[in-house]
Design a protein around this motif. Structure first.
Motif, PDB file in Angstrom:
ATOM      1  N   ALA A 113       0.520  -1.298   0.013  1.00  0.00           N
ATOM      2  CA  ALA A 113       0.218   0.043   0.026  1.00  0.00           C
ATOM      3  C   ALA A 113       0.782   1.403   0.067  1.00  0.00           C
ATOM      4  CB  ALA A 113      -0.976  -0.020   1.151  1.00  0.00           C
ATOM      5  N   ASP A 114       0.397   2.367  -0.563  1.00  0.00           N
ATOM      6  CA  ASP A 114       1.026   3.412  -0.709  1.00  0.00           C
ATOM      7  C   ASP A 114       1.103   4.252   0.520  1.00  0.00           C
ATOM      8  OD1 ASP A 114      -0.934   5.468  -0.735  1.00  0.00           O
ATOM      9  OD2 ASP A 114      -1.181   5.292  -2.678  1.00  0.00           O
ATOM     10  N   ARG A 115       2.114   4.964   1.001  1.00  0.00           N
ATOM     11  CA  ARG A 115       2.128   5.687   2.239  1.00  0.00           C
ATOM     12  C   ARG A 115       0.820   6.569   2.475  1.00  0.00           C
ATOM     13  NH1 ARG A 115       6.982   7.658   4.973  1.00  0.00           N
ATOM     14  NH2 ARG A 115       6.324   9.064   6.481  1.00  0.00           N
ATOM     15  N   THR A 116       0.196   7.213   1.712  1.00  0.00           N
ATOM     16  CA  THR A 116      -0.937   8.003   1.910  1.00  0.00           C
ATOM     17  C   THR A 116      -2.254   6.822   2.532  1.00  0.00           C
ATOM     18  OG1 THR A 116      -0.737   9.685   0.246  1.00  0.00           O
ATOM     19  CG2 THR A 116      -2.979   9.395   0.855  1.00  0.00           C
ATOM     20  N   VAL A 117      -2.375   5.810   1.727  1.00  0.00           N
ATOM     21  CA  VAL A 117      -3.319   4.905   2.405  1.00  0.00           C
ATOM     22  C   VAL A 117      -2.923   4.494   3.662  1.00  0.00           C
ATOM     23  CG1 VAL A 117      -4.377   2.719   2.070  1.00  0.00           C
ATOM     24  CG2 VAL A 117      -3.907   4.282  -0.037  1.00  0.00           C
ATOM     25  N   ARG A 118      -1.678   3.976   3.845  1.00  0.00           N
ATOM     26  CA  ARG A 118      -0.991   3.497   5.040  1.00  0.00           C
ATOM     27  C   ARG A 118      -1.276   4.579   6.222  1.00  0.00           C
ATOM     28  NH1 ARG A 118       3.813   2.617   3.728  1.00  0.00           N
ATOM     29  NH2 ARG A 118       3.344   0.639   2.604  1.00  0.00           N
ATOM     30  N   ASP A 119      -0.528   5.760   5.875  1.00  0.00           N
ATOM     31  CA  ASP A 119      -0.815   6.858   7.121  1.00  0.00           C
ATOM     32  C   ASP A 119      -2.233   7.256   7.476  1.00  0.00           C
ATOM     33  OD1 ASP A 119       1.889   6.744   7.076  1.00  0.00           O
ATOM     34  OD2 ASP A 119       2.324   8.653   6.034  1.00  0.00           O
ATOM     35  N   VAL A 120      -3.149   7.493   6.481  1.00  0.00           N
ATOM     36  CA  VAL A 120      -4.570   7.717   6.866  1.00  0.00           C
ATOM     37  C   VAL A 120      -5.125   6.500   7.288  1.00  0.00           C
ATOM     38  CG1 VAL A 120      -6.749   8.425   5.740  1.00  0.00           C
ATOM     39  CG2 VAL A 120      -4.538   9.571   4.979  1.00  0.00           C
ATOM     40  N   THR A 121      -4.899   5.491   6.949  1.00  0.00           N
ATOM     41  CA  THR A 121      -5.527   4.412   7.677  1.00  0.00           C
ATOM     42  C   THR A 121      -5.304   4.002   9.089  1.00  0.00           C
ATOM     43  OG1 THR A 121      -6.016   3.325   5.677  1.00  0.00           O
ATOM     44  CG2 THR A 121      -5.963   1.692   7.515  1.00  0.00           C
TER      45      THR A 121
END
Length: 158
Positions: free
Chosen positions: A90-98
């Motif tokens: 998963a990209d960093r955006t998906v990881r961080d927001v999740t």
């Protein structure tokens, strides 16, 4: 490929989110190959009950406002090998927001600001919605002292 979306939920749905967000392999892993029939049957029964919760949550979310935050998905703390692989890709955006919204905090203060800042920088990329729909979603579901909202926002993949 699966995508992760943000959806609003109300206070009374928090327990449903907690029941629906993970499956048996995410929570406990899978029974060992040498496990007895009773363990496999228990795993199936637990999975069926969690599936009912997931179906109910998804039915409630069908008509709700949502925004896409990217491809792939993350299930924090999962014991499922497949989910762990998806988390790594998963990209960093998906990881961080999740990770930020996994426990469904009220959509206010630092969580609101941090998620908004992350998505503002990456909107329109890697399967994400463009900035304008994301900005509108954030504006609509923000919790402030003045507006009386009690909205929580959750990351759901499908």
């Amino acid at each position: 490929m699966k995508h992760t979306y943000l959806y609003p939920i109300e206070d009374g749905e928090l327990w449903l989110w907690r029941a629906a967000r993970m499956d048996v392999p995410d929570l406990f892993g899978s029974p060992d190959l040498g496990a007895g029939d009773e363990e496999f049957a228990l795993s199936v029964h637990l999975g069926d009950a969690l599936g009912v919760a997931r179906d109910l949550l998804m039915k409630r979310l069908e008509s709700r406002d949502r925004v896409c935050i990217g491809r792939s998905y993350v299930v924090p703390g999962s014991h499922c090998v497949s989910a762990q692989m998806h988390e790594r890709t998963a990209d960093r955006t998906v990881r961080d927001v999740t990770l930020m919204l996994w426990d469904a905090p009220y959509f206010r203060s630092y969580d609101w600001i941090n998620a908004r800042n992350i998505l503002e920088k990456t909107a329109g990329q890697d399967g994400r919605d463009d900035w304008e729909p994301i900005r509108a979603f954030f504006r609509e579901h923000r919790v402030t002292k003045d507006n009386g909202k009690r909205t929580r926002v959750i990351p759901v993949w499908m």
